[in-house]
Design a protein around this motif. Sequence first.
Motif, PDB file in Angstrom:
ATOM      1  N   CYS A  35      -5.532  -0.964  -5.974  1.00  0.00           N
ATOM      2  CA  CYS A  35      -6.608  -1.899  -5.645  1.00  0.00           C
ATOM      3  C   CYS A  35      -7.712  -1.280  -4.789  1.00  0.00           C
ATOM      4  CB  CYS A  35      -6.041  -3.134  -4.948  1.00  0.00           C
ATOM      5  SG  CYS A  35      -4.999  -4.141  -6.034  1.00  0.00           S
ATOM      6  N   ASP A  36      -7.512  -0.045  -4.301  1.00  0.00           N
ATOM      7  CA  ASP A  36      -8.607   0.628  -3.597  1.00  0.00           C
ATOM      8  C   ASP A  36      -9.534   1.348  -4.571  1.00  0.00           C
ATOM      9  OD1 ASP A  36      -6.894   2.639  -4.317  1.00  0.00           O
ATOM     10  OD2 ASP A  36      -6.547   3.409  -2.296  1.00  0.00           O
TER      11      ASP A  36
ATOM     12  N   ASP B  45      -5.151   2.647   0.632  1.00  0.00           N
ATOM     13  CA  ASP B  45      -5.788   1.709   1.556  1.00  0.00           C
ATOM     14  C   ASP B  45      -5.692   0.263   1.082  1.00  0.00           C
ATOM     15  OD1 ASP B  45      -6.561   3.768   3.263  1.00  0.00           O
ATOM     16  OD2 ASP B  45      -8.431   4.111   2.156  1.00  0.00           O
ATOM     17  N   ALA B  46      -5.022   0.042  -0.031  1.00  0.00           N
ATOM     18  CA  ALA B  46      -4.864  -1.292  -0.621  1.00  0.00           C
ATOM     19  C   ALA B  46      -3.613  -1.255  -1.496  1.00  0.00           C
ATOM     20  CB  ALA B  46      -6.107  -1.654  -1.442  1.00  0.00           C
TER      21      ALA B  46
ATOM     22  N   ASN C  13       0.811  -1.230   0.000  1.00  0.00           N
ATOM     23  CA  ASN C  13       0.000   0.000   0.000  1.00  0.00           C
ATOM     24  C   ASN C  13       0.844   1.279   0.000  1.00  0.00           C
ATOM     25  OD1 ASN C  13      -1.724  -2.112   0.624  1.00  0.00           O
ATOM     26  ND2 ASN C  13      -2.620  -1.177   2.442  1.00  0.00           N
TER      27      ASN C  13
END
Length: 336
Positions: free
Chosen positions: A82-83, A62-63, A40
């Motif tokens: 990925c967020d 956050d990802a 992240n």
Amino acid sequence: MSKPDNPNNSFEVQCPQSDSFSSLSWHPTGNFLVATSWDNQVRCWEVLPSGQAVGKSSTNHDAPVLCSAFHSDGNSVFTGGCDKQAKKWDLATNQAVQVAAHDAPIRHLAWINELSMLVTGGWDKTLRYWDLRQQSPAHVQQLPEKCYAMSVSHPLLVVGCAERVIQIFNLANPQQVFKEVQSPLKYQTRCIAAFPDKSTMGYLVGSIEGRVAVQHVDDHLQNKNFTFKCHREEGGTDIYAVNHLCFHPTQGTFVTTGSDGTFNFWDKENKQRLKAMQKMKAPIPAASFNHDGTILAYAVSYDWHKGAQMHNQATATNKIFLHAVTDSEVKPRKKR
């Protein structure tokens, strides 16, 4: 004398223990390097003339973060992952704000200076163009499949999708697909790099099966297209993915990196390999030339080609190296 974990005698970037690296991006005029990773994190270093990299700042999502690109003014960096959002990170204030969103992870992004827009490609099967003065996308382009690879060299934008579909756009009319073709490679597309030479519209495609295609957009240049094998063990029994392709900023030659832990320099005009580098202890998922092509940054870490079950974060190699580029590696050489 070279070390086992640094056989090419590159400068190592000192960075905190992290998960696998996903992208590397350089400042457009200075030697500032940004790396994104699966833990992240987004980190920035200044590379001094001595080759030492000094940590400057960091931010996070956050990802896992999958992609990065500098704004053309060099003051900020765009990151996505990925967020399902892209952020603009101001390096002076260390503030990051959301500027884009998708319905699934954002796999690639690029700042298009000629349009003053950010373009993002996602696993939601869309390309989205963003005027940063507005919250909603200026245009949403439906793709036939998930975006796996993307490259921009204005006015050319090339997207590699799942199922080996490649869509080509002329950014003078981004709402219209200029051309759709099937990849000439038989296996999944991993990476794409648009030709930097604007007089010849074309692109490179790399696949998971140790092969690169050199493709031209114009119909009358199709006879110049060709493919070549790379990132394979001697004898051809072990075949590895081509993870990344990037052009040298001035020479028109390019580098490939692979799951085999090697990086190679190539000249497409003379159809030859210029230099093969020594094998690293882990795959090379990302690489990038700095603005004048004197430094090649490359990341050494797991690239997920054997799935998550083969990844042991406690013992994994996660390093970034800086290779001092020589003329013999990147200058085109006429065939004898």
